[in-house]
Design an enzyme around this catalytic site. Structure first.
Site, short mmCIF file in Angstrom:
data_model
loop_
_atom_site.label_atom_id
_atom_site.label_comp_id
_atom_site.label_asym_id
_atom_site.label_seq_id
_atom_site.Cartn_x
_atom_site.Cartn_y
_atom_site.Cartn_z
N ASP A 158 33.90 -47.03 17.17
CA ASP A 158 32.64 -47.66 16.78
C ASP A 158 32.66 -47.87 15.27
O ASP A 158 32.58 -46.92 14.50
CB ASP A 158 31.46 -46.76 17.19
N HIS B 14 30.35 -49.32 13.84
CA HIS B 14 28.95 -49.03 13.49
C HIS B 14 28.38 -50.02 12.49
O HIS B 14 27.44 -49.70 11.76
CB HIS B 14 28.90 -47.61 12.89
N GLU C 181 33.94 -51.41 18.59
CA GLU C 181 32.50 -51.67 18.71
C GLU C 181 31.91 -52.04 17.36
O GLU C 181 32.25 -51.45 16.34
CB GLU C 181 31.82 -50.43 19.25
N GLU D 89 24.19 -53.30 20.85
CA GLU D 89 23.10 -52.34 20.70
C GLU D 89 22.01 -52.83 19.74
O GLU D 89 20.88 -52.36 19.81
CB GLU D 89 23.65 -51.00 20.20
N HIS E 46 24.49 -49.39 26.02
CA HIS E 46 24.43 -48.45 24.91
C HIS E 46 23.37 -47.41 25.23
O HIS E 46 22.28 -47.75 25.69
CB HIS E 46 24.04 -49.26 23.66
O1 LIG Z 1 27.15 -46.50 19.72
C1 LIG Z 1 26.22 -45.76 19.42
O2 LIG Z 1 25.84 -44.75 20.08
C2 LIG Z 1 25.38 -46.16 18.26
O3 LIG Z 1 26.11 -46.89 17.31
C3 LIG Z 1 24.60 -45.03 17.62
O4 LIG Z 1 25.41 -44.29 16.78
C4 LIG Z 1 23.44 -45.62 16.88
O5 LIG Z 1 22.77 -46.52 17.74
C5 LIG Z 1 22.46 -44.58 16.44
O6 LIG Z 1 21.79 -44.06 17.59
C6 LIG Z 1 21.47 -45.20 15.49
O7 LIG Z 1 20.54 -44.23 15.09
MG LIG Z 2 27.49 -48.12 18.39
#
Ligand SMILES: O=C(O)[C@H](O)[C@@H](O)[C@@H](O)[C@H](O)CO
Ligand SMILES: [Mg+2]
Length: 383
Positions: A183, A185, A209, A235, A285
């Site tokens: 990820d 991110h 991701e 997400e 997600h």
């Molecule tokens: O893939 C995942 O779970 C997400 O990137 C996660 O890390 C974020 O959505 C986080 O919850 C944001 O506060």
């Molecule tokens: Mg993510």
């Protein structure tokens, strides 16, 4: 039947639960939240409740359209998360009234069980080898971790080497006995995403991701042209209307709508069908709680292209609260060997909420905020 009341409970670790009551005593639960903006979503839920309280909960599609189209301004993380939680509760009520799990109301299951994956490492991916071993002991063989730390628009080869070394170490330790997604991110900008996917290609991660931020989605096809690694995202997209252009442009192999951000079950079933039409996998997600996870799984069980389900048991965010804490019927969310989730047997979403614990923990709950990172030069870094 009429909806009589909507109550919201903000609770640790960073979640919010919605309780929907009716004049016939049937109660539905939802999980509306934007992580870090729970109070904003709470206000949106109570604004939207003006359109919902007093209405027939059976008319989910009309209530959804009223909540979405009834406001001149629409969409976005906050409103679509508020709609999502209300929508989840409406489906929970419908299932309880008809004494059937939500997936039965959506046409029945296409699979007997659903593969899930779990997080390892933290905001700054560390100790992933030890954590993979620990989770493997519980039967998991599919994982996700952050792919890198802060990354400048033009990042250093040192940062790239650190990301690659971590992945090389994983493959060295486990070969292909496990699979893992990386990820990014949204921490990486387009120039560096091309560099990273090229360097990571030999290690064949299961997916990459959010290689760039959702607002840079036009880069997905260009990044995909540089690699055979499947690109995953979704997400931070909140409705069919956002996913439409992402699917049309191509480049995306795995769509990751969040059942608590993208309008709920009603909307995500439609997004799943759109993805299938483009031969794109669905991997909802879900770094959130039990109602969000249950909502994901009901969509997974009726979506042929559902491939992987994120779940947050053991995720680094769950300080002060875990997925099963608020669940009375914990066996409903027990992941069997291999990290598979089994179909719910109970009506509605299939989760019996521990409301007493929820009330107790909601009395004094901290407002979770995501970290604010900065680059060495002091400028804001994507977390
Ligand atoms: O893939 C995942 O779970 C997400 O990137 C996660 O890390 C974020 O959505 C986080 O919850 C944001 O506060
Ligand atoms: Mg993510």
């Amino acid at each position: 039947m009429k909806i009589t009341k909507i109550t919201t409970y903000r609770a640790p670790p960073r979640w919010m639960f919605l309780k929907m009551e009716t004049d016939e005593g049937v109660v539905g639960w939802g999980e509306p939240v934007v992580e870090g903006r729970a109070r904003t979503v709470e206000a949106a839920v109570h604004e939207l409740s003006e359109y919902v309280v007093g209405k027939d909960p059976a008319r989910i599609n009309d209530l959804w359209q009223v909540m979405y189209r009834g406001g001149f301004y629409r969409g976005g993380a906050v409103f679509m998360s508020a709609i999502a939680g209300i929508d989840q509760a409406l489906w929970d009520i419908k299932g309880k009234v008809l004494n059937a799990p939500v997936y039965e109301l959506l046409g029945g299951r296409v699979r007997d069980r659903m593969k899930t994956y779990c997080w390892v490492g933290g905001d700054r991916p560390a100790d992933v080898i030890a954590q993979i071993r620990e989770r493997m002991a519980h039967g998991f063989d599919t994982f996700k971790m952050n792919g890198c730390e802060e990354m400048g628009i033009i990042g250093s080869s040192k940062a790239v080497d650190a990301a690659v070394a971590r992945v090389a170490e994983i493959r060295e330790a486990f070969g292909n006995t496990i699979e893992f997604g990386l990820d990014f991110h949204g921490r990486v900008s387009a120039p560096m995403a091309k560099v990273l996917v090229k360097e990571l290609e030999p290690f064949r991660p299961l997916f990459i991701e959010e290689p760039v931020l959702a607002e840079q989605a036009e880069y997905y096809p260009r990044i995909a042209a540089h690699t055979s690694i499947p690109i995953a995202a979704g997400e931070r997209m909140y409705s069919r209307f956002e996913f439409k252009s992402v699917l049309e442009r191509g480049g995306i192999s795995i769509l990751q709508p969040d059942l608590s951000h993208a309008g709920g079950i009603t909307e995500c079933v439609k997004i799943a069908a759109m993805a299938e039409a483009y031969d794109v996998a669905l991997a909802p997600h879900c770094p959130l709680g039990p109602i969000a996870l249950a909502s994901c799984l009901h969509v997974d069980f009726v979506s042929w292209n559902a491939t992987l389900q994120e779940q947050s048991i053991g995720i680094h965010y769950n300080k002060g609260g875990e997925v099963l804490d608020y669940v009375l019927n914990k066996d409903a969310l027990t992941l069997d060997d291999g990290g598979y989730a089994l179909p719910f047997s109970g009506p509605g979403l299939g989760i019996e909420v521990n409301e007493a614990l929820l009330i107790e923990r909601s009395r004094d709950v901290a407002d979770w905020r995501n970290p604010l990172w900065r680059h060495p030069d002091g400028s804001v870094a994507e977390w």
